[in-house]
Design a protein around this motif. Structure first.
Motif, PDB file in Angstrom:
ATOM      1  N   UNK A 286       1.013   4.163 -10.709  1.00 11.39           N
ATOM      2  CA  UNK A 286       1.424   3.421 -12.082  1.00 11.39           C
ATOM      3  C   UNK A 286       0.383   4.125 -12.768  1.00 11.39           C
ATOM      4  N   UNK A 287       0.560   3.738 -14.345  1.00 10.13           N
ATOM      5  CA  UNK A 287      -0.176   4.528 -15.425  1.00 10.13           C
ATOM      6  C   UNK A 287      -1.753   4.007 -15.100  1.00 10.13           C
ATOM      7  N   UNK A 288      -1.969   3.185 -14.443  1.00  8.06           N
ATOM      8  CA  UNK A 288      -3.479   2.937 -14.296  1.00  8.06           C
ATOM      9  C   UNK A 288      -3.981   3.294 -12.834  1.00  8.06           C
ATOM     10  N   UNK A 289      -3.356   4.277 -12.122  1.00  9.26           N
ATOM     11  CA  UNK A 289      -3.505   4.827 -10.879  1.00  9.26           C
ATOM     12  C   UNK A 289      -3.495   4.334  -9.541  1.00  9.26           C
ATOM     13  N   UNK A 290      -2.886   3.087  -9.729  1.00  4.25           N
ATOM     14  CA  UNK A 290      -2.579   2.308  -8.629  1.00  4.25           C
ATOM     15  C   UNK A 290      -1.270   2.899  -7.629  1.00  4.25           C
ATOM     16  N   UNK A 291      -1.413   2.933  -6.590  1.00  7.82           N
ATOM     17  CA  UNK A 291      -0.340   3.468  -5.848  1.00  7.82           C
ATOM     18  C   UNK A 291       0.462   2.254  -5.251  1.00  7.82           C
TER      19      UNK A 291
ATOM     20  N   UNK B 211      10.442  -6.608  -4.814  1.00 13.33           N
ATOM     21  CA  UNK B 211       8.837  -7.066  -4.462  1.00 13.33           C
ATOM     22  C   UNK B 211       8.304  -5.533  -4.645  1.00 13.33           C
ATOM     23  N   UNK B 212       7.060  -5.679  -5.413  1.00 11.25           N
ATOM     24  CA  UNK B 212       6.311  -4.400  -5.530  1.00 11.25           C
ATOM     25  C   UNK B 212       5.043  -4.704  -4.668  1.00 11.25           C
ATOM     26  N   UNK B 213       4.504  -4.079  -4.154  1.00  7.92           N
ATOM     27  CA  UNK B 213       3.137  -3.841  -3.477  1.00  7.92           C
ATOM     28  C   UNK B 213       2.018  -2.818  -3.981  1.00  7.92           C
ATOM     29  N   UNK B 214       0.547  -3.166  -3.748  1.00  7.77           N
ATOM     30  CA  UNK B 214      -0.445  -2.418  -4.277  1.00  7.77           C
ATOM     31  C   UNK B 214      -0.928  -1.988  -3.109  1.00  7.77           C
ATOM     32  N   UNK B 215      -1.546  -0.660  -2.959  1.00  8.05           N
ATOM     33  CA  UNK B 215      -2.229  -0.206  -1.870  1.00  8.05           C
ATOM     34  C   UNK B 215      -3.601  -0.532  -2.317  1.00  8.05           C
ATOM     35  N   UNK B 216      -4.219  -1.031  -1.298  1.00  9.14           N
ATOM     36  CA  UNK B 216      -5.594  -1.584  -1.334  1.00  9.14           C
ATOM     37  C   UNK B 216      -6.733  -0.597  -0.978  1.00  9.14           C
TER      38      UNK B 216
ATOM     39  N   UNK C 133      -4.738   8.559  12.883  1.00  7.93           N
ATOM     40  CA  UNK C 133      -3.772   7.779  12.182  1.00  7.93           C
ATOM     41  C   UNK C 133      -4.746   7.061  11.133  1.00  7.93           C
ATOM     42  N   UNK C 134      -4.390   6.824  10.022  1.00  5.17           N
ATOM     43  CA  UNK C 134      -5.268   5.795   8.950  1.00  5.17           C
ATOM     44  C   UNK C 134      -4.185   4.649   8.789  1.00  5.17           C
ATOM     45  N   UNK C 135      -4.867   3.707   8.789  1.00  2.00           N
ATOM     46  CA  UNK C 135      -4.332   2.349   8.740  1.00  2.00           C
ATOM     47  C   UNK C 135      -4.369   1.801   7.080  1.00  2.00           C
ATOM     48  N   UNK C 136      -3.094   1.560   6.465  1.00  2.00           N
ATOM     49  CA  UNK C 136      -3.116   1.173   5.028  1.00  2.00           C
ATOM     50  C   UNK C 136      -2.596  -0.410   5.133  1.00  2.00           C
ATOM     51  N   UNK C 137      -3.308  -0.807   4.045  1.00  2.00           N
ATOM     52  CA  UNK C 137      -3.185  -2.341   3.567  1.00  2.00           C
ATOM     53  C   UNK C 137      -2.562  -2.499   2.241  1.00  2.00           C
ATOM     54  N   UNK C 138      -1.516  -2.973   2.125  1.00  2.00           N
ATOM     55  CA  UNK C 138      -0.620  -3.375   0.825  1.00  2.00           C
ATOM     56  C   UNK C 138      -0.553  -4.822   0.577  1.00  2.00           C
ATOM     57  N   UNK C 139      -1.103  -5.050  -0.671  1.00  2.00           N
ATOM     58  CA  UNK C 139      -0.823  -6.590  -1.224  1.00  2.00           C
ATOM     59  C   UNK C 139       0.053  -6.675  -2.219  1.00  2.00           C
ATOM     60  N   UNK C 140       0.793  -7.682  -2.331  1.00  2.00           N
ATOM     61  CA  UNK C 140       1.993  -8.010  -2.896  1.00  2.00           C
ATOM     62  C   UNK C 140       1.449  -7.941  -4.491  1.00  2.00           C
ATOM     63  N   UNK C 141       2.238  -7.728  -5.345  1.00  2.00           N
ATOM     64  CA  UNK C 141       1.988  -7.630  -6.839  1.00  2.00           C
ATOM     65  C   UNK C 141       2.988  -8.963  -7.226  1.00  2.00           C
ATOM     66  N   UNK C 142       2.350 -10.144  -7.459  1.00  2.00           N
ATOM     67  CA  UNK C 142       3.086 -11.105  -7.847  1.00  2.00           C
ATOM     68  C   UNK C 142       3.833 -11.045  -9.286  1.00  2.00           C
ATOM     69  N   UNK C 143       3.225 -10.391 -10.076  1.00  2.00           N
ATOM     70  CA  UNK C 143       3.633 -10.233 -11.608  1.00  2.00           C
ATOM     71  C   UNK C 143       4.957  -9.343 -11.545  1.00  2.00           C
ATOM     72  N   UNK C 144       5.260  -8.562 -10.622  1.00  2.00           N
ATOM     73  CA  UNK C 144       6.304  -7.631 -10.657  1.00  2.00           C
ATOM     74  C   UNK C 144       7.089  -7.756  -9.366  1.00  2.00           C
ATOM     75  N   UNK C 145       6.889  -9.179  -8.688  1.00  2.00           N
ATOM     76  CA  UNK C 145       7.784  -9.577  -7.845  1.00  2.00           C
ATOM     77  C   UNK C 145       8.673 -10.886  -7.857  1.00  2.00           C
ATOM     78  N   UNK C 146       9.961 -10.794  -7.156  1.00  2.00           N
ATOM     79  CA  UNK C 146      10.405 -12.370  -7.314  1.00  2.00           C
ATOM     80  C   UNK C 146      11.016 -12.611  -5.922  1.00  2.00           C
ATOM     81  N   UNK C 147      10.792 -13.805  -5.524  1.00  2.00           N
ATOM     82  CA  UNK C 147      11.482 -14.373  -4.127  1.00  2.00           C
ATOM     83  C   UNK C 147      12.578 -15.258  -4.359  1.00  2.00           C
ATOM     84  N   UNK C 148      13.900 -14.774  -4.413  1.00  2.00           N
ATOM     85  CA  UNK C 148      14.611 -15.804  -4.678  1.00  2.00           C
ATOM     86  C   UNK C 148      15.877 -16.093  -3.528  1.00  2.00           C
TER      87      UNK C 148
END
Length: 176
Positions: free
Chosen positions: A126-131, A171-176, A1-16
């Motif tokens: 995304x267009x910049x290669x981020x998952x 919320x959008x998350x970006x794979x680290x 198993x491979x552990x993945x970490x995802x960080x929030x992308x605050x510019x594309x997320x809204x918490x309301x």
């Protein structure tokens, strides 16, 4: 198993949130400053551990007087409780793209288990290669359960602020 970490992308997320005002209309608000991290195994969302923190001082309803009242001891008491947190305790897959996330929500000094209905979009580059992954999250809490008890009676009966708070997040998350 491979552990993945995802960080929030605050510019594309809204918490309301939304709450009834005068018992017949909703007032919406959001938190402008927040952070979240997901860790999972082999990118499987149902294995996710989710940690979320919002800076309560960043509450924003579009009205300065109301926001200052929300920051006061009547509600969030930001001088003594700077953050609210959510830590998942389980993620259950209901069907393709639909999940329930259960976890501990802490507001002020009160922690309670809540369940959030979650739509999971899957992965996309995304267009910049981020998952990235996307989540639409909905839930409901009773604000009095968390010590947010201030209210005012209306002359016509009822109260100024409803007890049920609808939680809404995109919320959008970006794979680290």
């Amino acid at each position: 198993m491979t552990k993945s970490t995802w960080a929030i992308d605050p510019t594309h997320s809204e918490i309301g949130f939304k709450v009834k005002h005068m018992m017949f209309t909703n007032v919406s608000g959001k938190f402008d400053q927040f952070d979240a991290l997901i860790e999972n195994e082999d990118d499987a969302f149902e294995t996710s551990k989710i940690d979320f923190t919002a800076q309560v001082n960043s509450v924003n309803t579009g009205n300065a007087d109301r926001d200052n009242h929300l920051r006061s001891a009547d509600f969030f008491d930001v001088d003594n409780f700077a953050t609210l947190t959510f830590k998942s305790t389980g993620v259950q897959k209901l069907n393709e793209g639909a999940f329930q996330i259960t976890g501990d929500l802490t507001i002020k000094d009160v922690t309670k288990s809540i369940t959030l209905e979650t739509e999971y979009s899957g992965q996309m580059k995304d267009p910049w290669g981020n998952t990235k992954i996307g989540l639409s999250v909905n839930g409901k809490i009773n604000r009095k359960d968390f010590g947010l008890t201030w209210n005012a009676a209306l002359e016509t009966g009822g109260v100024l602020v409803g007890e049920d708070i609808k939680l809404v997040a995109e919320i959008q998350f970006v794979k680290q």
